[in-house]
Design an enzyme around this catalytic site. Sequence first.
Site, PDB file in Angstrom:
ATOM      1  CD  GLU A 125      -3.064  -1.224   2.088  1.00  0.00           C
ATOM      2  OE1 GLU A 125      -3.468  -0.210   2.362  1.00  0.00           O
ATOM      3  OE2 GLU A 125      -3.704  -2.244   2.232  1.00  0.00           O
ATOM      4  CE1 TYR A 147      -1.182  -0.722   8.011  1.00  0.00           C
ATOM      5  CE2 TYR A 147      -1.873  -0.753   5.766  1.00  0.00           C
ATOM      6  CZ  TYR A 147      -1.036  -1.176   6.816  1.00  0.00           C
ATOM      7  OH  TYR A 147      -0.566  -2.414   6.526  1.00  0.00           O
TER       8      TYR A 147
HETATM    9  P1  NAD Z   1      -2.801  -7.224  13.047  1.00  0.00           P
HETATM   10  O1  NAD Z   1      -3.521  -6.076  13.258  1.00  0.00           O
HETATM   11  O2  NAD Z   1      -3.405  -8.593  13.049  1.00  0.00           O
HETATM   12  O3  NAD Z   1      -1.736  -7.572  14.099  1.00  0.00           O
HETATM   13  C1  NAD Z   1      -1.039  -6.412  14.628  1.00  0.00           C
HETATM   14  C2  NAD Z   1      -0.281  -6.899  15.893  1.00  0.00           C
HETATM   15  O4  NAD Z   1       0.621  -5.756  16.501  1.00  0.00           O
HETATM   16  C3  NAD Z   1      -1.465  -7.009  17.174  1.00  0.00           C
HETATM   17  O5  NAD Z   1      -1.245  -8.264  17.762  1.00  0.00           O
HETATM   18  C4  NAD Z   1      -1.453  -5.941  18.201  1.00  0.00           C
HETATM   19  O6  NAD Z   1      -1.796  -6.103  19.426  1.00  0.00           O
HETATM   20  C5  NAD Z   1       0.166  -5.623  17.760  1.00  0.00           C
HETATM   21  N1  NAD Z   1       0.567  -4.181  18.283  1.00  0.00           N
HETATM   22  C6  NAD Z   1      -0.334  -2.878  17.925  1.00  0.00           C
HETATM   23  N2  NAD Z   1       0.100  -1.723  18.414  1.00  0.00           N
HETATM   24  C7  NAD Z   1       1.251  -2.399  19.131  1.00  0.00           C
HETATM   25  C8  NAD Z   1       2.111  -1.616  19.878  1.00  0.00           C
HETATM   26  N3  NAD Z   1       2.234  -0.405  20.180  1.00  0.00           N
HETATM   27  N4  NAD Z   1       3.229  -2.536  20.725  1.00  0.00           N
HETATM   28  C9  NAD Z   1       3.094  -3.831  20.508  1.00  0.00           C
HETATM   29  N5  NAD Z   1       2.253  -4.440  19.856  1.00  0.00           N
HETATM   30  C10 NAD Z   1       1.434  -3.953  19.356  1.00  0.00           C
HETATM   31  O7  NAD Z   1      -1.930  -7.049  11.877  1.00  0.00           O
HETATM   32  P2  NAD Z   1      -1.494  -8.060  10.652  1.00  0.00           P
HETATM   33  O8  NAD Z   1      -2.390  -8.105   9.487  1.00  0.00           O
HETATM   34  O9  NAD Z   1      -0.958  -9.435  11.136  1.00  0.00           O
HETATM   35  O10 NAD Z   1      -0.333  -7.263  10.020  1.00  0.00           O
HETATM   36  C11 NAD Z   1       0.958  -7.387  10.541  1.00  0.00           C
HETATM   37  C12 NAD Z   1       2.174  -6.572   9.979  1.00  0.00           C
HETATM   38  O11 NAD Z   1       2.007  -6.845   8.475  1.00  0.00           O
HETATM   39  C13 NAD Z   1       1.710  -5.259   9.936  1.00  0.00           C
HETATM   40  O12 NAD Z   1       2.886  -4.304  10.100  1.00  0.00           O
HETATM   41  C14 NAD Z   1       1.054  -4.617   8.727  1.00  0.00           C
HETATM   42  O13 NAD Z   1       1.400  -3.418   8.397  1.00  0.00           O
HETATM   43  C15 NAD Z   1       1.734  -5.502   7.601  1.00  0.00           C
HETATM   44  N6  NAD Z   1       0.996  -6.050   6.465  1.00  0.00           N
HETATM   45  C16 NAD Z   1      -0.153  -6.602   6.530  1.00  0.00           C
HETATM   46  C17 NAD Z   1      -0.812  -7.076   5.592  1.00  0.00           C
HETATM   47  C18 NAD Z   1      -2.281  -7.598   5.536  1.00  0.00           C
HETATM   48  O14 NAD Z   1      -2.895  -8.011   4.498  1.00  0.00           O
HETATM   49  N7  NAD Z   1      -2.701  -8.184   6.839  1.00  0.00           N
HETATM   50  C19 NAD Z   1      -0.315  -6.666   4.276  1.00  0.00           C
HETATM   51  C20 NAD Z   1       1.037  -6.120   4.206  1.00  0.00           C
HETATM   52  C21 NAD Z   1       1.531  -5.903   5.134  1.00  0.00           C
HETATM   53  P1  TYD Z   2      -9.223  -4.890   3.391  1.00  0.00           P
HETATM   54  O1  TYD Z   2      -9.268  -6.082   4.138  1.00  0.00           O
HETATM   55  O2  TYD Z   2      -9.514  -3.624   4.514  1.00  0.00           O
HETATM   56  O3  TYD Z   2      -7.535  -4.506   3.127  1.00  0.00           O
HETATM   57  P2  TYD Z   2      -6.861  -3.112   2.392  1.00  0.00           P
HETATM   58  O4  TYD Z   2      -7.947  -1.999   2.479  1.00  0.00           O
HETATM   59  O5  TYD Z   2      -5.709  -3.049   3.304  1.00  0.00           O
HETATM   60  O6  TYD Z   2      -6.520  -3.464   1.102  1.00  0.00           O
HETATM   61  O7  TYD Z   2      -9.823  -4.421   2.231  1.00  0.00           O
HETATM   62  C1  TYD Z   2      -9.687  -5.226   1.054  1.00  0.00           C
HETATM   63  C2  TYD Z   2     -10.531  -4.615  -0.130  1.00  0.00           C
HETATM   64  O8  TYD Z   2     -11.942  -4.957   0.210  1.00  0.00           O
HETATM   65  C3  TYD Z   2     -10.637  -3.102  -0.070  1.00  0.00           C
HETATM   66  O9  TYD Z   2     -10.623  -2.715  -1.454  1.00  0.00           O
HETATM   67  C4  TYD Z   2     -11.664  -2.594   0.579  1.00  0.00           C
HETATM   68  C5  TYD Z   2     -12.872  -3.854   0.193  1.00  0.00           C
HETATM   69  N1  TYD Z   2     -13.562  -3.990   1.528  1.00  0.00           N
HETATM   70  C6  TYD Z   2     -15.051  -3.879   1.222  1.00  0.00           C
HETATM   71  O10 TYD Z   2     -15.413  -3.962   0.186  1.00  0.00           O
HETATM   72  N2  TYD Z   2     -15.779  -4.114   2.355  1.00  0.00           N
HETATM   73  C7  TYD Z   2     -15.377  -4.361   3.632  1.00  0.00           C
HETATM   74  O11 TYD Z   2     -16.130  -4.310   4.697  1.00  0.00           O
HETATM   75  C8  TYD Z   2     -14.097  -3.955   3.812  1.00  0.00           C
HETATM   76  C9  TYD Z   2     -13.325  -4.056   5.062  1.00  0.00           C
HETATM   77  C10 TYD Z   2     -13.138  -4.027   2.674  1.00  0.00           C
END
Ligand code: NAD
Ligand code: TYD
Length: 343
Positions: A125, A147
């Site tokens: 992103e 974000y």
């Molecule tokens: P998540 O929201 O499931 O987990 C985040 C974790 O961080 C939680 O367990 C939370 O308690 C902890 N946390 C938040 N603030 C904190 C703090 N101040 N100190 C210590 N712990 C803290 O997120 P996720 O989806 O597992 O994402 C993990 C990482 O991967 C993030 O850095 C996110 O930006 C990155 N990322 C996620 C995605 C995705 O699709 N989910 C994609 C690309 C990158």
């Molecule tokens: P999301 O899971 O929030 O991830 P990100 O915004 O970080 O890519 O959303 C994935 C895609 O789904 C995004 O294009 C937004 C869309 N979306 C919906 O259409 N409805 C929803 O309720 C949510 C949470 C996301």
Amino acid sequence: MRVLVTGGAGFIGSNFARLLTSERPSWEVVVLDKLTYAGNPANIGDLRVFDGFSFLQGDICDRELANGIIPACDAVVNFAAETHVDRSLAGADDFVRTDILGANTMLEVVRRHPRIRYVQISTDEVYGSLAAGSASEDTPLNPGNPYSASKAGADLLALSYHRSFGLDVVITRSSNNFGPYQYPEKVMPLFLTNLLEGKPVPLYGDGMNVRDWLFVEDNCRGVLLVLEKGVSGEIYNIGAGNELPNIQVTMMILEAVGASKEMIRYVEDRPGHDRRYSLRWDKLAALGWRPRADFAAQLAITAAWYRDNRAWWEPLKSGEFREYYRRMYEGRRGYSEATPASG
Ligand code: NAD
Ligand code: TYD
């Protein structure tokens, strides 16, 4: 080898900690997590039996705590972050604090112990929405929401610590992850669990926004490879080649749980909704990484996991979540709870 996994009680961090206990059984894995609404001890409950595994509740912005933990580690993998775009649009303070100041706090500690490798977990992103083509690691950053702007800030800081002080920093930028243990605010687990509860699914805008869906295990293998083999100061994209419009993913989710398309609600779009993300990941491929299974199979595994683990997600969808859902969706244009079943 002792690795600090921050945010290891969240979705990807817990999957990564689990991968380490199975693939690198001789390593010590220390999870540091604040346990925000998104952190859940149940995500790592099964890992407590491993001798090398330990959990600490704490904030990555706490310098004293970081000073007490990090010097005894060989690597820090920083997953800890505020991660949900919609929440960042409602208010970004926690995003700036954790995602930027938290990363800086750890970098400051690592700076005093330069033998420690620091892995910053970032996201596709940060490149922003792409009308055409795919982002490589040197594509300019163009984050479109608070974000992704916070994540981009952390990336730049981490790179600056490499350039200014020679810190051993590597960065991964992955596309949208899905799989077990994902908090049910993100689209895939939100839609799966809503449907399992007999509720409709709120699809933003025209449903044509494109994301590249990466199974969480594939991402975790990529992060491990970068931790072990990544070149210091380098960035590695991790994509999957599963670029699909949201409507198509929604139709596959409906099919996976046997629900009809009557359950879709086209709702008012997210402000500034990035249209399309797309990555090139040849740099990671050159280190030997490939995404493993195909999207349909991974989605089926994920749907089965949510169907079989109601005891994991049902408590998460009560309390704070119910209030969040009401605020986020119930007043939104196009939203209605009425289903053919409810009349
Ligand atoms: P998540 O929201 O499931 O987990 C985040 C974790 O961080 C939680 O367990 C939370 O308690 C902890 N946390 C938040 N603030 C904190 C703090 N101040 N100190 C210590 N712990 C803290 O997120 P996720 O989806 O597992 O994402 C993990 C990482 O991967 C993030 O850095 C996110 O930006 C990155 N990322 C996620 C995605 C995705 O699709 N989910 C994609 C690309 C990158
Ligand atoms: P999301 O899971 O929030 O991830 P990100 O915004 O970080 O890519 O959303 C994935 C895609 O789904 C995004 O294009 C937004 C869309 N979306 C919906 O259409 N409805 C929803 O309720 C949510 C949470 C996301």
